[in-house]
Design a protein around this motif. Sequence first.
Motif, PDB file in Angstrom:
ATOM      1  N   GLN A 100     -35.630 -36.735 -42.215  1.00 40.01           N
ATOM      2  CA  GLN A 100     -34.578 -35.815 -42.924  1.00 40.01           C
ATOM      3  C   GLN A 100     -33.217 -35.505 -42.333  1.00 40.01           C
ATOM      4  O   GLN A 100     -32.288 -35.327 -42.803  1.00 40.01           O
ATOM      5  N   GLN A 101     -33.469 -35.165 -41.012  1.00 39.90           N
ATOM      6  CA  GLN A 101     -32.484 -34.596 -40.112  1.00 39.90           C
ATOM      7  C   GLN A 101     -31.514 -35.684 -39.452  1.00 39.90           C
ATOM      8  O   GLN A 101     -30.689 -35.491 -38.817  1.00 39.90           O
ATOM      9  N   GLY A 102     -32.199 -36.970 -39.649  1.00 36.96           N
ATOM     10  CA  GLY A 102     -31.227 -38.042 -39.248  1.00 36.96           C
ATOM     11  C   GLY A 102     -32.066 -38.971 -38.215  1.00 36.96           C
ATOM     12  O   GLY A 102     -31.326 -40.307 -37.738  1.00 36.96           O
ATOM     13  N   ALA A 103     -33.112 -38.911 -37.885  1.00 35.96           N
ATOM     14  CA  ALA A 103     -33.972 -39.731 -37.192  1.00 35.96           C
ATOM     15  C   ALA A 103     -34.202 -41.190 -37.804  1.00 35.96           C
ATOM     16  O   ALA A 103     -34.520 -40.966 -39.119  1.00 35.96           O
ATOM     17  N   ASP A 104     -33.803 -42.303 -37.183  1.00 39.73           N
ATOM     18  CA  ASP A 104     -34.119 -43.677 -37.713  1.00 39.73           C
ATOM     19  C   ASP A 104     -35.718 -43.967 -37.346  1.00 39.73           C
ATOM     20  O   ASP A 104     -36.331 -44.459 -38.312  1.00 39.73           O
ATOM     21  N   VAL A 105     -36.270 -43.646 -36.342  1.00 39.39           N
ATOM     22  CA  VAL A 105     -37.773 -43.609 -35.753  1.00 39.39           C
ATOM     23  C   VAL A 105     -38.202 -42.565 -35.330  1.00 39.39           C
ATOM     24  O   VAL A 105     -37.431 -41.817 -34.528  1.00 39.39           O
ATOM     25  N   TYR A 106     -39.491 -42.290 -35.562  1.00 41.58           N
ATOM     26  CA  TYR A 106     -40.222 -41.025 -35.133  1.00 41.58           C
ATOM     27  C   TYR A 106     -41.405 -41.897 -34.239  1.00 41.58           C
ATOM     28  O   TYR A 106     -42.270 -42.368 -34.819  1.00 41.58           O
ATOM     29  N   MET A 107     -41.575 -41.419 -32.971  1.00 38.50           N
ATOM     30  CA  MET A 107     -42.479 -41.882 -32.035  1.00 38.50           C
ATOM     31  C   MET A 107     -43.247 -40.592 -31.451  1.00 38.50           C
ATOM     32  O   MET A 107     -42.577 -39.568 -30.851  1.00 38.50           O
TER      33      MET A 107
END
Length: 244
Positions: A100-107
Amino acid sequence: MMTIESTLPLRVYLVEDDEDLREEMVLHLARAGFEVQGLADAPAFYKAHALARCDVAVLDIGLEGENGLSIAAQLRASGPFGVVMASARGAVQDRIDALQQGADVYMVKPIHIEELVATIRMLGSRVRAVAPPLNPPAAAPGWLLKEGDWLLCDPAGRQLKLTTIERAFTAQLFQAEGAVVSRDQLIESIGGNPQEFDPKRLDVVASRLRRKAGQAGLSLPLHTVRGEGFQFVRPGRKEPDESF
């Protein structure tokens, strides 16, 4: 058609406050063919990004001072970028917050370098497919946006450093090449929703930009077009009616 930009290595900024981990990841990413720079915190990132904007940012959430989520939100307001968020926390809500804050991918750490390399290549391809040219045409002869659009330069070579919002606002006007840009377009360019955004805030942005330019000795050809939007007027063109 292949452009010069598309043949250049992807520029990656990796923001990680663990020095050993940062150096290790930079080494691996460089070996994968990226133009990579390791940075310890948000101020270092913003400085590097002002000089040369990145294609993809890899951000540690748990930074001292301004965290990775805040950096991602700032990036989203300034143009197309790939954002990889890295964290030791793997809960679903943490992932949702990051996206929601703008990340495309979370690792989730520890990150497998092969997966990170593949992710960066995927995001970089997307970004370059939609990004504007590195040197967009000037809105008026002699006026330029330089250093990743963070510096506005007049025909005499005087320079004005722009904030994130001013940069997005000005770049949108430059892309119009002297045509009037609607308020809705400008609101969207700075990351706002036209249905919720107070349009008077655009007047504040324009007024502040004119004032800063005047203090720096630049005569800014920025005009408010009543009932339409804003225009960066080319010399010799008829100036529109204004409403301040």
